[in-house]
Design a protein around this motif. Structure first.
Motif, PDB file in Angstrom:
ATOM      1  N   TRP A   1       0.745  -1.061   0.030  1.00 27.89           N
ATOM      2  CA  TRP A   1      -0.208  -0.029  -0.082  1.00 27.89           C
ATOM      3  C   TRP A   1       0.844   1.127   0.095  1.00 27.89           C
ATOM      4  O   TRP A   1       0.495   2.352  -0.810  1.00 27.89           O
ATOM      5  N   PHE A   2       1.902   1.168   0.773  1.00 25.83           N
ATOM      6  CA  PHE A   2       2.433   2.472   0.767  1.00 25.83           C
ATOM      7  C   PHE A   2       3.804   2.798  -0.172  1.00 25.83           C
ATOM      8  O   PHE A   2       4.080   3.474  -0.602  1.00 25.83           O
ATOM      9  N   GLU A   3       4.613   1.803  -0.364  1.00 29.92           N
ATOM     10  CA  GLU A   3       5.728   1.539  -1.279  1.00 29.92           C
ATOM     11  C   GLU A   3       5.469   1.712  -2.894  1.00 29.92           C
ATOM     12  O   GLU A   3       6.000   2.261  -3.513  1.00 29.92           O
ATOM     13  N   VAL A   4       4.436   0.533  -2.933  1.00 31.17           N
ATOM     14  CA  VAL A   4       4.212   0.272  -4.324  1.00 31.17           C
ATOM     15  C   VAL A   4       2.960   1.400  -4.812  1.00 31.17           C
ATOM     16  O   VAL A   4       3.111   1.920  -5.834  1.00 31.17           O
TER      17      VAL A   4
ATOM     18  N   ILE B   1      -7.039   4.703   6.391  1.00 33.07           N
ATOM     19  CA  ILE B   1      -8.210   3.904   6.851  1.00 33.07           C
ATOM     20  C   ILE B   1      -7.997   2.505   6.395  1.00 33.07           C
ATOM     21  O   ILE B   1      -8.571   1.537   7.366  1.00 33.07           O
ATOM     22  N   HIS B   2      -7.734   2.056   5.342  1.00 31.84           N
ATOM     23  CA  HIS B   2      -7.803   0.783   4.849  1.00 31.84           C
ATOM     24  C   HIS B   2      -6.948  -0.072   5.702  1.00 31.84           C
ATOM     25  O   HIS B   2      -7.115  -1.055   6.009  1.00 31.84           O
TER      26      HIS B   2
ATOM     27  N   GLU C   1      -7.705  -3.113   7.773  1.00 28.44           N
ATOM     28  CA  GLU C   1      -6.878  -4.578   7.497  1.00 28.44           C
ATOM     29  C   GLU C   1      -5.877  -5.010   8.739  1.00 28.44           C
ATOM     30  O   GLU C   1      -6.021  -6.277   8.943  1.00 28.44           O
ATOM     31  N   THR C   2      -5.425  -4.127   9.346  1.00 29.54           N
ATOM     32  CA  THR C   2      -4.607  -4.599  10.426  1.00 29.54           C
ATOM     33  C   THR C   2      -5.500  -5.098  11.783  1.00 29.54           C
ATOM     34  O   THR C   2      -5.065  -6.043  12.465  1.00 29.54           O
TER      35      THR C   2
END
Length: 169
Positions: free
Chosen positions: A68-71, A142-143, A147-148
């Motif tokens: 989510w954050f890097e890709v 938020i996702h 997810e976590t």
């Protein structure tokens, strides 16, 4: 060592609240790994989910953060087990020590937090090949809380089945 599990302040700004709730869920994930034997960390307790182990969920969450954050958000290369043809490869971690998985997860969460701190919440993802990259950073945060938290719940149930330990907060 007990990992602190703190809710964000009631009057905090939006970014502090979003990252605070995500960090709380991340802490719960790490807490659910404390004191587990290697055997229990890699033992499946759900009859129809052989890769759903504490170690497997931890690895999955590490790669979800990366994706989510890097890709998707930064537009980095789509590398990692979640991009392979082998379904659930990110959860197939037999023989990988739990301590290594915890370290990798913590390191990935730190990278994610650095990315979040450096960008506006309204900024959208950059990867041209994935529809999900059109989401803004706020949506992605938020996702990631969802997810976590979902997997923290799985870990809570698995931990109770493994050794009877339970608790949320």
């Amino acid at each position: 060592m007990t990992i602190p599990r703190d809710r964000p302040p009631f009057e905090a700004d939006e970014r502090t609240q979003l990252v605070g709730w995500l960090d709380l869920q991340r802490s719960i994930v790490r807490w659910k790994c404390e004191g587990l034997t290697e055997q229990d960390a890699h033992r499946a307790v759900l009859p129809h989910s052989p890769h759903m182990t504490v170690a497997g969920v931890l690895s999955h969450l590490r790669w979800v953060e990366h994706t989510w954050f890097e890709v998707l958000f930064l537009g980095g290369p789509a590398v990692g087990p979640q991009f392979a043809d082998d379904e659930d490869l990110d959860m197939k971690v037999e023989g990988v020590p739990l301590a290594r998985l915890v370290e990798e997860y913590e390191r990935q969460c730190a990278v994610s937090n650095e990315i979040v701190a450096a960008h506006a919440l309204d900024e959208t993802g950059r990867h041209p090949d994935f529809r999900s990259a059109r989401a803004n950073l706020r949506w992605m945060l938020i996702h990631m809380v969802e997810e976590t938290a979902r997997h923290a719940g799985h870990l809570d149930a698995m931990r109770e089945l493994l050794d009877g330990r339970k608790g949320y907060y």
